[in-house]
Design an enzyme around this catalytic site. Structure first.
Site, PDB file in Angstrom:
ATOM      1  N   ASN A 102      50.693  37.192  34.554  1.00 36.85           N
ATOM      2  CA  ASN A 102      49.889  38.043  33.682  1.00 36.85           C
ATOM      3  C   ASN A 102      49.519  39.272  34.507  1.00 36.85           C
ATOM      4  O   ASN A 102      48.685  39.190  35.406  1.00 36.85           O
ATOM      5  CB  ASN A 102      48.640  37.282  33.223  1.00 36.85           C
TER       6      ASN A 102
ATOM      7  N   LYS B 182      47.975  41.884  33.564  1.00 39.89           N
ATOM      8  CA  LYS B 182      46.704  42.503  33.157  1.00 39.89           C
ATOM      9  C   LYS B 182      46.867  44.026  33.074  1.00 39.89           C
ATOM     10  O   LYS B 182      47.908  44.497  32.636  1.00 39.89           O
ATOM     11  CB  LYS B 182      45.584  42.061  34.112  1.00 39.89           C
TER      12      LYS B 182
ATOM     13  N   HIS C 277      42.867  34.901  26.025  1.00 44.45           N
ATOM     14  CA  HIS C 277      42.604  35.025  27.467  1.00 44.45           C
ATOM     15  C   HIS C 277      41.112  35.248  27.691  1.00 44.45           C
ATOM     16  O   HIS C 277      40.453  35.949  26.926  1.00 44.45           O
ATOM     17  CB  HIS C 277      43.412  36.171  28.074  1.00 44.45           C
TER      18      HIS C 277
ATOM     19  N   GLU D 258      39.463  37.061  29.613  1.00 43.53           N
ATOM     20  CA  GLU D 258      38.979  38.447  29.719  1.00 43.53           C
ATOM     21  C   GLU D 258      38.800  39.064  28.337  1.00 43.53           C
ATOM     22  O   GLU D 258      37.911  39.881  28.126  1.00 43.53           O
ATOM     23  CB  GLU D 258      39.937  39.263  30.601  1.00 43.53           C
TER      24      GLU D 258
ATOM     25  N   GLU E  54      42.657  27.830  31.856  1.00 44.01           N
ATOM     26  CA  GLU E  54      42.193  28.785  32.858  1.00 44.01           C
ATOM     27  C   GLU E  54      40.671  28.728  32.939  1.00 44.01           C
ATOM     28  O   GLU E  54      39.985  29.398  32.153  1.00 44.01           O
ATOM     29  CB  GLU E  54      42.635  30.206  32.480  1.00 44.01           C
TER      30      GLU E  54
ATOM     31  N   GLY F 128      40.493  35.172  39.313  1.00 38.81           N
ATOM     32  CA  GLY F 128      40.242  36.342  40.152  1.00 38.81           C
ATOM     33  C   GLY F 128      39.158  36.127  41.192  1.00 38.81           C
ATOM     34  O   GLY F 128      38.679  37.074  41.807  1.00 38.81           O
TER      35      GLY F 128
ATOM     36  N   SER G  37      43.459  31.778  40.200  1.00 45.38           N
ATOM     37  CA  SER G  37      43.660  31.873  41.652  1.00 45.38           C
ATOM     38  C   SER G  37      44.853  31.055  42.157  1.00 45.38           C
ATOM     39  O   SER G  37      44.788  30.467  43.241  1.00 45.38           O
ATOM     40  CB  SER G  37      42.376  31.501  42.398  1.00 45.38           C
TER      41      SER G  37
HETATM   42  P1  13P Z   1      44.193  35.211  38.947  1.00 51.91           P
HETATM   43  O1  13P Z   1      45.485  34.511  39.291  1.00 51.91           O
HETATM   44  O2  13P Z   1      44.128  36.607  39.484  1.00 51.91           O
HETATM   45  O3  13P Z   1      43.008  34.373  39.266  1.00 51.91           O
HETATM   46  O4  13P Z   1      44.199  35.414  37.336  1.00 51.91           O
HETATM   47  C1  13P Z   1      44.459  34.325  36.531  1.00 51.91           C
HETATM   48  C2  13P Z   1      44.640  34.782  35.143  1.00 51.91           C
HETATM   49  O5  13P Z   1      43.704  35.243  34.498  1.00 51.91           O
HETATM   50  C3  13P Z   1      45.984  34.697  34.550  1.00 51.91           C
HETATM   51  O6  13P Z   1      45.947  34.920  33.178  1.00 51.91           O
END
Ligand code: 13P
Length: 249
Positions: free
Chosen positions: A8, A10, A97, A99, A169, A175, A213
């Site tokens: 992803n 982002k 997601h 976010e 997740e 993150g 992560s």
């Molecule tokens: P990270 O791998 O940066 O923690 O992000 C995970 C994520 O949100 C994948 O969709």
């Protein structure tokens, strides 16, 4: 079941950067993912077409969008339809997601509408679910997952199964560098497996990925877990070198 190695990206990468990253990934992997693995890249809208074009030279690879709006077309300023996504050569879309849930205020009903519309328009959907730290500490993991799954899958029939994937997740692991413990991942994945079974009334081969992560150092332990069918990687997927280490972990 094949393992889905999903990236992803982002809000990272212009189309030029996306092309360069996929070309490098393809070179490092020798043109295809290892046997039994499939690479899937969720690129930003503006890099979707470039990513899909670059991915055509790569075996076992596909591209998806990170979001969409649940309508054919219309006066929805700033939004993107399933047909627009498909016209770029992408075949997947993310829904739910964290976010988008937490930074952009999307709720379970809206996520469900998106998921159903995407499936209707022949996109594959990866539904993301997961609890916040506060919810986990209150012991609410099972309730949260049940609510997210039930509302997102309302009205979805078994016909959609080949086009559906889930990603667990935990919000507190995204993150943050803090990966969930292996026991936590197993517990959440088996809860999700039983929720999917309850919804469809039978055992289903819906891939359940872990995200939060994931990096080269922990990928092989996570992928070795019984009910983990792949990983959804944010930060560590941005560089071809680190994502290659995960794809081959
Ligand atoms: P990270 O791998 O940066 O923690 O992000 C995970 C994520 O949100 C994948 O969709």
């Amino acid at each position: 079941m094949r393992k889905l190695m999903a990236a992803n990206w982002k809000m990272y990468k212009t189309s030029t950067e996306a092309t360069a990253t996929i070309e490098k990934l393809s070179t490092l992997l020798g043109g295809s993912a290892p046997a039994g693995r499939e690479v899937l890249i969720f690129a930003p809208f503006t890099a979707l077409e470039a990513a899909a074009t670059a991915m055509r030279t790569f075996h076992n690879g596909s591209v998806g969008a990170q979001n969409m709006y649940p309508a054919e077309e219309g006066a929805f300023t700033g939004e993107i339809s399933p047909a627009m996504i498909k016209s770029c050569g992408a075949s997947w879309v993310l829904a739910g997601h964290s976010e988008r849930r937490h930074l952009l205020g999307e709720n379970d009903d809206f996520i469900g509408r998106k998921l159903r519309f995407a499936l209707e328009k022949n996109l594959n959907v990866m539904l993301c679910v997961g609890e916040t730290l506060e919810e986990r500490e209150r012991g609410e993991l099972p309730i949260v997952l049940e609510r997210q799954i039930t509302l997102a899958l309302a009205g979805v029939t078994a016909e959609a199964l080949p086009h559906l994937a889930l990603a667990y997740e935990p919000v507190w692991a995204i993150g943050t560098g803090r990966t969930a413990e292996m026991d936590d991942i197993q517990e959440a994945h088996s809860l999700l497996k039983s929720l999917v079974k309850k919804h469809f009334g039978k055992d289903c081969k819906v891939p359940i990925l872990y995200g939060g992560s994931v990096k080269a150092e922990n990928a092989s332990a996570i992928l070795a877990l019984d009910n983990v069918d792949g990983v959804l990687v944010g930060g560590a997927s941005l560089q071809a070198e680190s994502f290659t280490k995960i794809v081959t972990a």
